[in-house]
Motif scaffolding. Structure first.
Motif: not given
Lengths: 404, 404
Positions: B130, B140, B186, B216
């Motif tokens: 993250h 993730y 991301f 998220d």
């Protein structure tokens, strides 16, 4: 880690703000840099073996070295191999030994620079025997013919092989000044197809960027597609070609297969049909060297699409169909020399392409990559083995044999 | 010589007459043969140096071996490197040593077969921290989630890294059954982009063949392009994708760069714009495996053309922008893993792509060809060096450093 990233991103952003383009990222420059050539890699002294994709294990033998930028080769019925050097000399290999004496009778050609470098002038190029060579002993070749001053052009010449030298040598066709690279091949009907680089590929008043077709005495065949059209060069067989370094006749159909170099991507193999337009520079799969696409579209109505194309470019060169039995897993495949592999400086390879029965591509294989050699030409020998020329100051003839 | 040639041509002609296709030449078969894989080539024991095209001499160091088909890696702030193995295990490398114990807390994933072989099921795939990892410790990842019977799908999960294991692990998004390969990244706004292979890339009712975008926590961002459209999956950000194994965010513009594998040619890098259609299977630069072109046209109005494409395919995989200073001649370049180089069985390389300031391609370079490794992923480390994963049963983390 986060601090380092933030610093990196910040400096990137600052750099960007200083620039103009919305998408700009920092990079060294926006000019294509010619990769610094690594020194020519030495070839192995003894035969070297490779596994290949089809399970065809091969042995590569150096037949001879000592050739200066060899461009083409031709097999004489007595077992000798003629080799044309870009530097203007015709050489002969007998019993695997390169005769130190060049063959007499070849006209002076203009040669300058290293292959592939800016300003290079080609010199002596392609070389084929007449289909009736056994009777008439005629050898055909193309070369960069010097004209007055700095000018030059492509000439197609022939001479008679007397066993030691070329005699009765004369130009049978001389293209307009400004021509580039050239290959020749005899069609099934005995006419000669000749690629001719240069400018104005879309202009039928120019020989540049065309595939030409002449009779074996250099005259224009009456069934050439543009014969009789006012102001059009009657030797033209097809148009819209870029630098064309490979030409081969399909062994079954007799079709003319031509390859040509794209700029920054977009190398092609084309199947040539009379009078057709192959699109350069109007359509292309490549980019310009500065980055923008060469053309709005890779293909378009009215232009012949390639049967094979490359992105990125491999700098395609000599081309041959393999029809022999000695390398059975390669029978029916097309082989193309590459003067550039993965932009690794100074290296190339031999590309093998497999087709289905409709001559649609199934897949390709890069061969001889590990040798790090630019490959100028590939031909099938009368022994049904493949022969390859390396494009180097100390160039070589390689032979590809089956290995056990 | 002439007799041999005549015999060869005659047998070719006879073969042709027996066939049906006008252009038929003899060849082994008309079915694409998967090249027989050579045994995995061993990596060198000590660092190995290479010259590269830009004069950037590099040293390649094996950080660790012993990873089973590693797919992705992530750099922890404490210097540890997390590595996801397709076989379902999450591993950690600390101080250059691979911990023999897998990390606890990772859900079971379905894995089958060797990478790239028919019937292979992916298993544990991509892995990213993250952006606020320093505070929230969230990791993730995507994996092939087993469903009842033989069915499976792609899931996006997250867990909290406690320094030794993942805790609080849960799926935050589960795609429809039948999904294929996956990468995640991301975006700048903190949303997650997720590639999702599978069928029905043109069908907005399906997650297959789409680039997805979620928050998220797995929820749908309200500004996703198809939100509110009846019957459409709201996670869809773009459509018309084939197997997508690489995803990276442009370090300056924040654009989403995605790559995908063509069939027989036509690998692509795309710059993703919301709601756009990237064309698979309607437009493609590639051929089908059986030979015919995949599509009538490589590009067409209404479909986004790629920014980079490959012909032939190199089987593109993980992708990264290099923004560091340690390899200064590579700054700003894009790196893409290749799982196939020149159809040489079982080999790949690292592809480097240079762009001009408008992000138009200038040229490419094949790196690490000599190692003969399939390259699954490439990432920039916090030390501004490049890290590469080899896709092998005894897979490795490689580090690319400058050499003097």
């Amino acid at each position: 880690m986060k601090i380092i990233w933030c610093t990196a991103l910040l400096s990137l952003l600052l750099f960007t703000l200083a620039g103009t383009a919305q998408q700009k990222v920092p990079f060294r420059n926006n000019i294509p840099v010619a990769p610094t050539g690594l020194a020519d890699r030495p070839l192995p002294r003894s035969p070297i073996e490779f596994d290949t994709a089809e399970g065809q294990r091969i042995r590569v033998v150096v037949v001879t070295k000592g050739l200066t930028y060899p461009w083409s080769l031709a097999f004489l019925p007595d077992g000798g191999i003629l080799v044309a050097e870009r530097t203007g000399k015709l050489r002969i290999v007998r019993n695997g030994v390169l005769d130190p004496q060049p063959i007499a009778g070849v006209p002076a050609s203009r040669y300058a620079g290293k292959s592939g470098e800016p300003g290079a002038v080609h010199g002596l190029m392609d070389l084929v025997l007449h289909p009736g060579f056994a009777e008439n002993h005629l050898v055909y070749f193309t070369y960069t013919k010097p004209l007055e001053g700095e000018r030059s052009t492509n000439a197609l010449a022939r001479g008679r092989w007397d066993g030691k030298a070329l005699t009765e040598v004369r130009d049978i066709f001389v293209a307009q000044p400004g021509a580039g690279a050239s290959r020749i091949a005899f069609g099934r009907d005995g006419t000669i197809f000749m690629t001719n680089g240069g400018n104005d590929p879309q202009d039928l008043k120019s020989h540049g960027g065309k595939l030409l077709r002449v009779r074996d005495d250099g005259s224009v065949p009456s069934d050439n597609p543009f014969v009789g059209r006012e102001g059009v060069k009657p030797e033209i067989y097809s148009l819209g070609h870029r630098t064309s370094l490979g030409l081969a006749i399909h062994p079954v159909t007799g079709e003319v297969w031509e390859n040509e170099n794209g700029p920054n991507g977009g190398d092609e193999i084309n199947i040539i049909r009379p009078g057709r337009n192959y699109g350069w520079p109007i359509v292309s799969f490549g980019r310009t060297y500065q980055g923008p696409w060469q053309a709005e579209r890779p293909t378009h109505d009215g232009f012949e699409p390639p049967v094979v194309f490359w992105m990125p470019s491999i700098a395609v060169s000599g081309m041959a169909f393999y029809t022999g039995n000695r390398l059975p897993k390669w029978k029916g495949d097309v082989f193309v020399g590459s003067l550039r592999t993965g932009e690794i400086p100074g290296t190339g390879h031999l590309e093998r392409i497999l087709f289905n029965e409709k001559m649609e591509e199934l897949r390709r294989e890069s061969l001889l990559v590990e040798l790090h050699q630019r490959i100028r030409d590939v031909r099938q020998g009368p022994d049904e083995l493949l022969y390859v020329l390396t494009d180097a100051e100390d160039g070589a003839v390689l032979r590809i044999e089956p290995a056990q």
